[in-house]
Motif scaffolding. Sequence first.
Motif, PDB file in Angstrom:
ATOM      1  N   GLN A  79       0.843  -1.199   0.000  1.00  0.00           N
ATOM      2  CA  GLN A  79       0.000   0.000   0.000  1.00  0.00           C
ATOM      3  C   GLN A  79       0.879   1.250   0.000  1.00  0.00           C
ATOM      4  OE1 GLN A  79      -3.381   0.042   2.583  1.00  0.00           O
ATOM      5  NE2 GLN A  79      -3.460   2.254   2.656  1.00  0.00           N
ATOM      6  N   GLU A  80       1.954   1.237   0.769  1.00  0.00           N
ATOM      7  CA  GLU A  80       2.861   2.384   0.819  1.00  0.00           C
ATOM      8  C   GLU A  80       3.544   2.610  -0.528  1.00  0.00           C
ATOM      9  OE1 GLU A  80       5.398   1.477   4.135  1.00  0.00           O
ATOM     10  OE2 GLU A  80       3.797   1.837   5.587  1.00  0.00           O
TER      11      GLU A  80
ATOM     12  N   ARG B 271       0.967   4.060  -2.930  1.00  0.00           N
ATOM     13  CA  ARG B 271       0.714   5.469  -2.610  1.00  0.00           C
ATOM     14  C   ARG B 271       1.892   6.337  -3.056  1.00  0.00           C
ATOM     15  NH1 ARG B 271      -1.247   4.840   2.062  1.00  0.00           N
ATOM     16  NH2 ARG B 271      -3.387   5.199   1.496  1.00  0.00           N
TER      17      ARG B 271
ATOM     18  N   ARG C  47      -1.936  12.374  -5.504  1.00  0.00           N
ATOM     19  CA  ARG C  47      -2.014  11.725  -4.191  1.00  0.00           C
ATOM     20  C   ARG C  47      -3.181  10.762  -4.148  1.00  0.00           C
ATOM     21  NH1 ARG C  47      -0.506  16.820  -0.806  1.00  0.00           N
ATOM     22  NH2 ARG C  47       1.734  16.598  -0.884  1.00  0.00           N
ATOM     23  N   SER C  48      -2.905   9.646  -3.561  1.00  0.00           N
ATOM     24  CA  SER C  48      -3.898   8.588  -3.473  1.00  0.00           C
ATOM     25  C   SER C  48      -4.787   8.777  -2.249  1.00  0.00           C
ATOM     26  CB  SER C  48      -3.196   7.232  -3.381  1.00  0.00           C
ATOM     27  OG  SER C  48      -2.394   7.048  -4.513  1.00  0.00           O
TER      28      SER C  48
ATOM     29  N   LYS D  45      -6.830   7.692   1.251  1.00  0.00           N
ATOM     30  CA  LYS D  45      -6.296   7.043   2.451  1.00  0.00           C
ATOM     31  C   LYS D  45      -6.250   5.527   2.307  1.00  0.00           C
ATOM     32  CE  LYS D  45      -6.861   6.826   7.411  1.00  0.00           C
ATOM     33  NZ  LYS D  45      -7.635   7.247   8.567  1.00  0.00           N
TER      34      LYS D  45
ATOM     35  N   LEU E  99      -6.359   2.324  -0.140  1.00  0.00           N
ATOM     36  CA  LEU E  99      -6.231   1.895  -1.528  1.00  0.00           C
ATOM     37  C   LEU E  99      -6.757   0.473  -1.671  1.00  0.00           C
ATOM     38  CD1 LEU E  99      -2.624   3.145  -2.407  1.00  0.00           C
ATOM     39  CD2 LEU E  99      -4.804   4.238  -2.932  1.00  0.00           C
TER      40      LEU E  99
END
Length: 172
Positions: free
Chosen positions: A17-18, A21, A100-101, A103, A105
């Motif tokens: 996820q990081e 993002r 920016r994604s 919070k 995903l």
Amino acid sequence: MFERFTYEARIAVVGAQEVARARGARQITTTHLLVALLSPGAETTAAVTAAGGDVEALTRPGEHGELDSHALSAVGVDLEQVTARAEEVFGPGALARAGRSPKHLPFRREAKKALELALREAVRLQERTITGRHLLLGLIRAECDGRTALVGAGTDLPGLRAALEQPRAQSA
């Protein structure tokens, strides 16, 4: 299913996820999961390296995240000019802010399938927990971008599979 994930596997999922993002993606893909599994010192990193995979190439982020500057250039778009103009009009970092994604995903369908296949690999190997090596086994079993990236980086998939299937010395 996530209750069966070891700490290492949970860290890989959070890491995916990081990575997604950081690259401005709207969904977590198998490529993001692969990059998260290839952290320095990880068992999965050593296995990919031993199978001939170029870990540095697999984990290197593109200069513009998910954008393919070569493809854009082929159709006459100069990404550097677009970036400069956007920053001129909207301020420094305008494109990065726009990308920016959210919070949370979601996982892309192929990434969900790879996670499901990781569970199946653990069951097949008669192991109670899902580790990073099961995640990588699921990823190379799936027809997905992560698997394609491994092949493109010179990884011998049958050799990688054989190494990951070896019984572990320690048992949890």
